[in-house]
Write an enzyme that holds these catalytic residues in place. Structure first.
Site, PDB file in Angstrom:
ATOM      1  N   HIS A 109       0.818  -1.197   0.000  1.00 52.43           N
ATOM      2  CA  HIS A 109       0.000   0.000   0.000  1.00 52.43           C
ATOM      3  C   HIS A 109       0.869   1.271   0.000  1.00 52.43           C
ATOM      4  CE1 HIS A 109      -3.563   2.253   0.870  1.00 52.43           C
ATOM      5  NE2 HIS A 109      -2.968   2.820   1.893  1.00 52.43           N
ATOM      6  N   GLU A 115      -4.830  -9.676 -26.275  1.00 51.41           N
ATOM      7  CA  GLU A 115      -3.807 -10.036 -25.290  1.00 51.41           C
ATOM      8  C   GLU A 115      -3.603 -11.544 -25.224  1.00 51.41           C
ATOM      9  OE1 GLU A 115      -4.974  -8.490 -21.438  1.00 51.41           O
ATOM     10  OE2 GLU A 115      -7.090  -8.882 -21.805  1.00 51.41           O
ATOM     11  N   ASP A 139      -0.202  -9.160 -20.953  1.00 50.69           N
ATOM     12  CA  ASP A 139      -0.654 -10.543 -21.069  1.00 50.69           C
ATOM     13  C   ASP A 139      -0.188 -11.183 -22.367  1.00 50.69           C
ATOM     14  OD1 ASP A 139      -2.061 -11.380 -18.717  1.00 50.69           O
ATOM     15  OD2 ASP A 139      -3.522  -9.817 -19.169  1.00 50.69           O
ATOM     16  N   CYS A 197      -2.253  -0.784 -24.681  1.00 48.23           N
ATOM     17  CA  CYS A 197      -2.357  -0.314 -23.298  1.00 48.23           C
ATOM     18  C   CYS A 197      -1.485  -1.130 -22.360  1.00 48.23           C
ATOM     19  CB  CYS A 197      -3.814  -0.325 -22.838  1.00 48.23           C
ATOM     20  SG  CYS A 197      -4.604  -1.921 -22.991  1.00 48.23           S
TER      21      CYS A 197
HETATM   22  C1  PEP Z   1      -2.306  -6.080 -20.531  1.00 47.29           C
HETATM   23  O1  PEP Z   1      -2.507  -7.272 -20.362  1.00 47.29           O
HETATM   24  O2  PEP Z   1      -1.371  -5.628 -21.216  1.00 47.29           O
HETATM   25  C2  PEP Z   1      -3.181  -5.094 -19.896  1.00 47.29           C
HETATM   26  C3  PEP Z   1      -3.077  -3.816 -20.175  1.00 47.29           C
HETATM   27  O3  PEP Z   1      -4.079  -5.539 -18.999  1.00 47.29           O
HETATM   28  P1  PEP Z   1      -3.739  -5.915 -17.486  1.00 47.29           P
HETATM   29  O4  PEP Z   1      -2.321  -5.475 -17.226  1.00 47.29           O
HETATM   30  O5  PEP Z   1      -4.747  -5.212 -16.672  1.00 47.29           O
HETATM   31  O6  PEP Z   1      -3.893  -7.398 -17.496  1.00 47.29           O
HETATM   32 MG    MG Z   2      -4.330  -8.001 -19.500  1.00 47.35          MG
END
Ligand code: PEP
Ligand code: MG
Length: 578
Positions: free
Chosen positions: A194, A436, A460, A507
């Site tokens: 945290h 992903e 992922d 992302c």
């Molecule tokens: C990813 O898998 O790249 C992603 C952005 O999702 P998360 O990190 O939330 O699994």
């Molecule tokens: Mg992901």
């Protein structure tokens, strides 16, 4: 005495030189009696009642203060502690010990708190284990009031200090004021604790998990903290101080060079404009994203809304959060991802089964399609929020077309249901998916005909393509988004989408890495989404690039066979364009 270097874990970057402010996390040991006479029990109960009332008032006020300065989540921690005072398993047990066993009030608080906290600590669920810290924090507050002690508090700080503590109690973190708190050094904690998360989000340099040596640090002594290296230096030599002052200056220069990019659009030297968006998990982070001039929110990880509560957040609560983010981004796109729970993220109240391979199991859209009501409630909230901004819907962990079609159909059903109910929704909500899983990347051509957009989740995608658990330190050396196989998948996804006239975002962590910028420009990525703090760094990297050169570079990189070669070439290119 000679200089002493204490090595911990660097969890939030920054070099700081200031005096130590030691935050006593333990009140002084009990010198008091363990028991009292029968005649004294009433007086003990009365003292306890007063301590409770004071603690309650204090926590309520702190929660109010936190709500204004730090947002709902932090305020919730304090309000949760105040609520614990009414938990039948806690406070009445303290009274019972006094009444029936003639414990002195302090002793009763201490023993019941430990017992209660211990029960939480033994649970095999991280969320519950973390509650143990809240219970101990509350116990310390009660004890301090019983003894009439003033707790050392961060609230009254008026000079720049480095806070030194065993760990920060939740009620301490809500008082952190970054004008005065330059850095944190704690004995306990890890990268995801945290305290570390708060330090990063406030931009306070931090070294955690530095061990027992932290206990020897005295209030007022001069310290140097290097949050990047995880180092805390006691009694620094004059030469060390000079060296660190120089490094600090360099750091400041780099930061101010970066600052110049804050207000500039994200574009290459030859004027190719790309969209740089932010990843967020909370409403508060949306404000940070807006402050960093993000072009939008490329990934709103809604799971935090579920993880911060002790039951499923209902439709109205979700709607309020989504609406606030949409409004705050004032027309800029906000991609809301439906719940991605499972894998490493648990929801205690959902009681998900324990699995051998949670990342390959019951996770994300698989749960949503199995527990439809959960998904429907969330989609209703998103659609309702859609008319307050530029909202888009994104489904996580899609592995095949059937899943996508089902998810999309439910989304449209929910929209129609709302329209029938007379609830206004936006007519222009794009619906897309995360790419992903390698199967989705390979079938991008088919998906592209049906989706409005893709967002590539490299976090992922790397783990599933390379068969490397993203949480496993032992195989972390294999985890790399510059692996040629990953690059080929990314190129395939972008090309497939563009053939159908669809846009592609990214992302995962790769998007926020300035080293990857020339490659991603070369591949034609349309939208990049990252931690808000990385946006200026990527803008700076983009400004040095020529998009034509990047295309040639991408072709060259995609012909390489190993991760090491890709990294080497990108490193060389970064030097060349610096
Ligand atoms: C990813 O898998 O790249 C992603 C952005 O999702 P998360 O990190 O939330 O699994
Ligand atoms: Mg992901």
């Amino acid at each position: 005495m000679a200089e002493q270097r204490i090595q911990g874990i660097g969890v939030s970057e920054g070099i700081r030189i200031a005096k130590a402010f030691v935050l006593a996390s333990e009140t002084r040991p009990d010198a008091v009696r363990e028991t009292v006479s029968a005649a004294e029990t009433e007086a003990e109960l009365a003292r306890l009642g007063q301590a409770k009332a004071r603690s309650e008032a204090e926590l309520t006020e702190l929660a109010e203060q936190a709500k204004r300065t730090l947002g709902e989540k932090q305020a919730g921690i304090l309000a949760g502690q105040a609520r614990m005072l009414s938990d039948p398993a806690y406070f009445p047990q303290i009274e019972k010990r006094i009444r029936e066993e003639r414990f002195a009030a302090e002793y009763a608080v201490r023993s019941v708190t430990e017992h209660f906290a211990g029960r939480f600590e033994a649970m095999d669920n991280e969320y519950m284990r973390e509650r143990a810290a809240d219970i101990r924090d509350l116990g310390r507050r009660l004890l301090a009031h019983l003894r009439g002690e003033e707790r050392t508090s961060l609230a009254g700080l008026r000079e720049e200090v480095i806070v030194v503590a065993d760990d920060l109690a939740p009620s301490d973190t809500v008082q952190l004021d970054r004008r005065y708190v330059q850095a944190l050094v704690t004995r306990m904690g890890g990268r995801t604790s945290h305290t570390s998360i708060i330090a990063r989000s406030l931009g306070i340099a931090a070294v955690v998990g530095a061990g027992d040596a932290v206990r020897d640090i005295a209030d007022g002594e001069l310290l140097i903290v290097d949050g990047g290296e995880g180092l805390c230096i006691r009694r620094p030599d004059p030469e060390t101080i000079e060296a660190y002052k120089l490094r600090q200056q360099r750091e400041r220069d780099e930061r101010s060079a970066l600052e110049r990019f804050r207000d500039r659009p994200a574009e290459t030297k030859d004027g190719l404009r790309v969209e740089l968006a932010a990843n967020i998990g909370t409403v508060r982070e949306a404000a940070e994203a807006a402050g960093q001039n993000a072009d939008g929110i490329g990934l709103y990880r809604t799971e935090f809304l579920y993880m911060d509560a002790d039951r499923l957040p209902d439709e109205d609560r979700q709607f309020a959060a989504y609406r606030e983010v949409a409004e705050r981004m004032a027309g800029r796109p906000v991609v809301i991802r439906t719940l991605d729970i499972g894998g490493d993220k648990a929801l205690p109240y959902l009681e998900l089964p324990k699995e051998e391979n949670p990342f390959l199991g019951y996770r994300a859209i698989r749960i949503g399609l199995d527990r439809r009501e959960l998904l429907r409630v969330q989609l209703r909230a998103i659609w309702r929020a859609s008319r307050y901004g530029n909202v888009k819907i994104m489904f996580p962990m899609i592995s095949g077309l059937d899943e996508w079609r089902q998810a999309k159909a439910i989304s449209l059903e929910v929209r129609d249901e709302l329209i029938r109910e007379g609830v206004p929704v936006s007519g222009s909500v794009e619906i897309g998916m995360m790419v992903e899983i390698p199967s989705a990347a390979l079938l991008a051509g088919s998906f592209a005909k049906e989706v409005d957009f893709f967002s590539i989740g490299t976090n992922d995608l790397v783990q599933y393509t390379l068969a490397v658990d993203r949480m496993n330190e032992k195989v972390a050396y294999l985890y790399d988004y510059f692996h040629p196989a990953v690059l080929h998948l990314i190129r395939h996804v972008i090309e497939a989408a563009h053939r159908e006239g669809k846009w592609v975002g990214m992302c995962g962590g790769m998007a926020g890495d300035p080293l990857a910028a020339p490659l991603l420009v070369g591949l034609g990525l349309d939208e990049w989404s990252m931690e808000a703090g990385s946006i200026v760094k990527v803008k700076q990297a983009l400004a040095r690039l020529d998009s034509q050169d990047c295309r040639a570079l991408a072709n060259h990189l995609l012909a390489l066979d190993t991760t090491a070669e890709v990294r080497r070439e990108l490193g060389r290119y970064a030097e060349l364009t610096r």
